[in-house]
Design an enzyme around this catalytic site. Structure first.
Site, mmCIF file in Angstrom:
data_model
loop_
_atom_site.group_PDB
_atom_site.id
_atom_site.type_symbol
_atom_site.label_atom_id
_atom_site.label_comp_id
_atom_site.label_asym_id
_atom_site.label_seq_id
_atom_site.Cartn_x
_atom_site.Cartn_y
_atom_site.Cartn_z
ATOM 1 N N HIS A 177 -1.706 0.670 7.183
ATOM 2 C CA HIS A 177 -2.264 0.947 5.857
ATOM 3 C C HIS A 177 -2.134 2.422 5.528
ATOM 4 C CE1 HIS A 177 -4.253 -0.099 2.230
ATOM 5 N NE2 HIS A 177 -5.323 0.643 2.443
ATOM 6 N N CYS A 208 0.821 -1.230 0.000
ATOM 7 C CA CYS A 208 0.000 0.000 0.000
ATOM 8 C C CYS A 208 0.845 1.266 0.000
ATOM 9 C CB CYS A 208 -0.979 -0.010 1.162
ATOM 10 S SG CYS A 208 -0.212 -0.152 2.781
ATOM 11 N N ASP A 249 -8.246 4.972 -2.747
ATOM 12 C CA ASP A 249 -7.329 3.888 -2.387
ATOM 13 C C ASP A 249 -7.118 2.994 -3.602
ATOM 14 O OD1 ASP A 249 -5.971 1.671 -1.444
ATOM 15 O OD2 ASP A 249 -7.041 1.613 0.466
#
Ligand SMILES: [Zn+2]
Length: 251
Positions: A162, A135, A177
């Site tokens: 995250h 991520c 995202d």
């Protein structure tokens, strides 16, 4: 009385703070580099954005979001299998010497001893060349890609393993995202709390010269967040984080 789960609810450590602040200042400054933005813009297929200046911002954003996940980036698993014999691998992580090379993950095959290496870069161009990561790499590069389309975008970190992006659309910061499937990847701020059982203390958003506490945007349990902050006696408040961030020099 509200019950406060013990797991996964801690305030970020001072070490985590320092490392991420330096990294995100380095990343945000790259978002201001015309050279880097020009480079990443050239990676985007022209048919997604047209040749002229983007006018309807939402449409190219959604197309680019889907292209990035489906066609451009690959996910680097935390526990990869050997490419030669498919056996499990032993993981070793060596700390890098600056935010530009954050760490080096080495994977050695238990069976045939072959080696795989995953350098974790903070430099946008290096990430775009490797086209892989987790991520952090995805959000750092995707932020640059959106900035290259004149969509102001920043990095967001939840200090629970995250990170993602926020883009300024019609004067409001919107959750983005690139690691998630569309449409969840666009404007679903409660997704993590509802589906991953996230228990936030701090969610922070980073620009080149400022830091913002955006926790409220991602929670429907603000009272629990406040209890967590109190319980862990965080001596540092969001304003102090902003002060610390503003003083960080990044070379
Ligand atoms: Zn092997």
């Amino acid at each position: 009385m509200l019950k406060l789960p013990l797991v996964n609810c801690m305030v970020p450590s001072s070490r985590a703070i320092k490392d991420t602040f330096v990294l995100y200042k380095g990343i945000s400054k790259q978002y201001d580099s015309l050279e880097i933005l020009h480079y990443v813009r050239n990676l985007i297929p022209g048919k997604l954005i047209g040749d002229t200046e983007v006018k309807d911002r939402d449409e190219p954003l959604k197309s680019v979001l889907q292209w990035f996940k489906k066609d451009f980036m690959r996910w680097t698993p935390k526990d990869p299998k050997c490419k030669r014999c498919n056996a499990l691998m032993i993981t070793q992580s060596i700390k890098g010497n600056s935010w530009k090379l954050r760490s080096m993950e080495m994977y050695t095959c238990n069976n045939c001893c072959s080696l795989q290496v995953f350098p974790r870069y903070g430099e946008i161009i290096k990430i775009s060349e490797s086209r892989t990561g987790r991520c952090s790499e995805w959000s750092m590069l995707f932020g640059a890609i959106l900035n290259s389309l004149y969509i102001e975008t920043r990095i967001v970190h939840d200090y629970l393993d995250h990170c993602w992006n926020e883009s300024l659309i019609d004067g409001k910061w919107v959750h983005i995202d690139s690691t998630l499937d569309y449409p969840i990847s666009f404007s679903h701020p409660y997704y993590y709390e509802q589906n991953w059982d996230k228990k936030y203390s701090y969610v922070l958003a980073f620009s080149a010269n400022s830091l913002e506490d955006v926790t409220k945007r991602y929670t429907q349990q603000w009272d629990l967040v406040q209890l967590r902050r109190k319980r862990y006696k965080s001596s540092v408040k969001a304003e102090e984080y902003a002060n610390i961030y503003s003083r960080i020099q990044c070379t």
